[in-house]
Design an enzyme around this catalytic site. Structure first.
Site, mmCIF file in Angstrom:
data_model
loop_
_atom_site.group_PDB
_atom_site.id
_atom_site.type_symbol
_atom_site.label_atom_id
_atom_site.label_comp_id
_atom_site.label_asym_id
_atom_site.label_seq_id
_atom_site.Cartn_x
_atom_site.Cartn_y
_atom_site.Cartn_z
ATOM 1 N N CYS A 1 -4.124 -12.224 -5.432
ATOM 2 C CA CYS A 1 -3.541 -13.323 -6.209
ATOM 3 C C CYS A 1 -4.668 -14.085 -6.891
ATOM 4 O O CYS A 1 -4.797 -15.298 -6.747
ATOM 5 C CB CYS A 1 -2.685 -14.232 -5.331
ATOM 6 N N ASP B 1 -3.098 -8.547 10.863
ATOM 7 C CA ASP B 1 -3.798 -9.718 10.330
ATOM 8 C C ASP B 1 -4.791 -10.197 11.374
ATOM 9 O O ASP B 1 -4.601 -9.994 12.578
ATOM 10 C CB ASP B 1 -2.817 -10.831 9.974
ATOM 11 N N ASP C 1 -3.102 -6.505 0.508
ATOM 12 C CA ASP C 1 -3.095 -7.768 -0.231
ATOM 13 C C ASP C 1 -4.342 -8.511 0.234
ATOM 14 O O ASP C 1 -4.308 -9.281 1.186
ATOM 15 C CB ASP C 1 -1.822 -8.546 0.075
ATOM 16 N N PRO D 1 1.616 -14.440 5.121
ATOM 17 C CA PRO D 1 2.641 -15.001 6.007
ATOM 18 C C PRO D 1 3.856 -14.121 6.246
ATOM 19 O O PRO D 1 4.786 -14.538 6.925
ATOM 20 C CB PRO D 1 3.043 -16.282 5.284
ATOM 21 N N GLY D 2 3.899 -12.917 5.669
ATOM 22 C CA GLY D 2 4.940 -11.975 6.043
ATOM 23 C C GLY D 2 5.952 -11.618 4.974
ATOM 24 O O GLY D 2 6.853 -10.823 5.233
ATOM 25 N N GLY D 3 5.848 -12.186 3.784
ATOM 26 C CA GLY D 3 6.809 -11.877 2.732
ATOM 27 C C GLY D 3 6.834 -10.401 2.380
ATOM 28 O O GLY D 3 7.905 -9.784 2.248
ATOM 29 N N LYS D 4 5.662 -9.798 2.253
ATOM 30 C CA LYS D 4 5.584 -8.384 1.900
ATOM 31 C C LYS D 4 5.966 -7.507 3.096
ATOM 32 O O LYS D 4 6.542 -6.427 2.921
ATOM 33 C CB LYS D 4 4.185 -8.048 1.381
#
Length: 404
Positions: free
Chosen positions: A337, A242, A284, A224-227
């Site tokens: 994760c 993505d 990721d 969702p864009g955190g990294k």
């Protein structure tokens, strides 16, 4: 299933105002986290299991009364209204009322003294093989705890300043931890984009990359864009890629709110080719997400089986393909994760053989992590039971690779 709408942005929760939505999500997660224990308590008060709607109403009622400390009359009345609202369960309103009132006589020890709920058999077997019975039990205990909210700062040098403003704990890794967050969008710094929500473990793969200012970096599987935001904040020239248009729209919304403008690519990584090689790549990879059960306790119910082969093939293919997009001397960080070594350690062992990649040294202590969490020269394994006194963290595997 009770957890079907916990993470869906287009589900029933989307119609609620932020405060009510946050409360509903929190209550659903609390119920799912303790559901085996709750069901054992309810079974003592009922001769047989009622229809699912009535059972779920009682499950939530039990979580509110016993675990959340909500006054029994309010929780019981809500459960009764849920039963009455359906033709299939309205005749059970009296039973729901009677059982709910019995729940009001219990205290939290009624649940806490029960055995810790175990993970589904297939998943548990894989984790026992990786971490042993004691490690697995520690992970299962960590899954019972309500996780705090972690923030990643746009300017990490202002950690102490923002910790004081928000009443947060400044973690050794630089993330901020809120133990009683309240409504996130109402917190100081949200509107101006001073920080974003991101688990402390999820923030570590970008930090493994070191100084990337001015470097051309690809964030592969970016949503969702955190990294992506971490990379932009670090001064990198970022391309975010993505497969999903909907998920990439979310990346765009998140990055625009922060004032970042990465290049956006909506494409299948197995068919996409960059115009020129990258200095660094963050992969990721899609995975089983078993490291995030503490935040998403519906996962064991949604995915009780463990068919990893399609994921393992995809992860390896993406690793091999991304390696070809790196400049000589460039670096890649691979992360999942997941708690399962087949998606982490073993994937890196497989990837190093046919490529010109090698593990690049990582210093766990310098990153604010416990040295024992470093599992090889360039790799770190994080688990939900780490930092128990601070509230734990998501399970992650991450490895830093160098292209010779």
């Amino acid at each position: 299933m009770l957890g079907d709408s916990v993470q869906r942005e287009d589900g029933p929760l989307a119609k609620l105002v932020p405060a009510d939505r946050a409360r509903a999500q929190s209550l659903a997660a609390l119920t799912l986290r303790h559901m085996p224990r709750i069901d054992a308590v309810l079974a003592e008060f009922m001769d047989h299991k009622p229809p699912l709607r009535a059972l779920n109403a009682l499950r939530v009622c039990a979580a509110e009364i016993v675990l959340d400390g909500i006054p029994a009359h309010g929780a019981v009345n809500a459960a009764v209204e849920i039963a009455r609202a359906s033709q299939k369960t309205k005749h059970l309103a009296g039973m729901v009322n009677a059982v709910g009132r019995k729940l009001g006589e219990l205290d939290v020890s009624a649940l806490q003294d029960m055995p810790v709920p175990q993970l589904p058999k297939a998943l548990r077997g894989a984790i026992v093989k990786a971490f042993g019975p004691e490690g697995t039990e520690a992970i299962e205990r960590a899954h019972l705890e309500r996780p705090p909210v972690d923030l990643t700062l746009r300017d990490p040098s202002k950690g102490a300043e923002w910790a004081e403003k928000l009443g947060a704990e400044l973690l050794p890794t630089g993330s901020l931890r809120l133990h009683q967050p309240g409504q996130i969008s109402a917190l100081d710094g949200f509107e101006e984009g001073a920080w974003w929500v991101q688990d402390a473990a999820a923030a570590m793969p970008v930090r493994l990359m070191g100084d990337i200012s001015g470097k051309r970096v690809l964030d592969l599987c970016a949503a969702p864009g955190g990294k992506t935001m971490q990379l932009c904040a670090a001064g990198a020239d970022v391309t975010a890629l993505d497969l999903s248009p909907e998920r990439m729209h979310r990346v765009m919304e998140n990055t625009r709110r922060m004032g970042f403008r990465p290049r956006m690519e909506v494409a299948n990584a197995m068919h996409w080719t960059p115009d020129e090689p990258f200095d660094a790549i963050l992969l990721d990879a899609p995975c089983s997400a078993t490291g995030t059960i503490r935040r998403h306790p519906d996962l064991p119910y949604v995915r009780p089986s463990l068919d990893l082969k399609p994921l393992l093939d995809l992860q390896q293919n993406m690793l091999q393909r991304a390696a070809g997009w790196l400049k000589p001397g460039g670096q890649m960080v691979y992360a999942t994760c997941s708690l399962i070594p087949a998606e982490g350690e073993r994937q890196i062992a497989r990837a190093l053989e046919p490529t010109d990649l090698v593990e690049a040294p990582v210093d766990a202590a310098a990153l604010g992590l416990t040295p024992e969490w470093q599992v090889s020269t360039g790799a770190i394994r994080l688990r939900p039971d780490y930092w128990p006194e601070r509230g734990g963290m998501d399970g992650f595997y991450m490895a830093r690779l160098h292209k010779q």
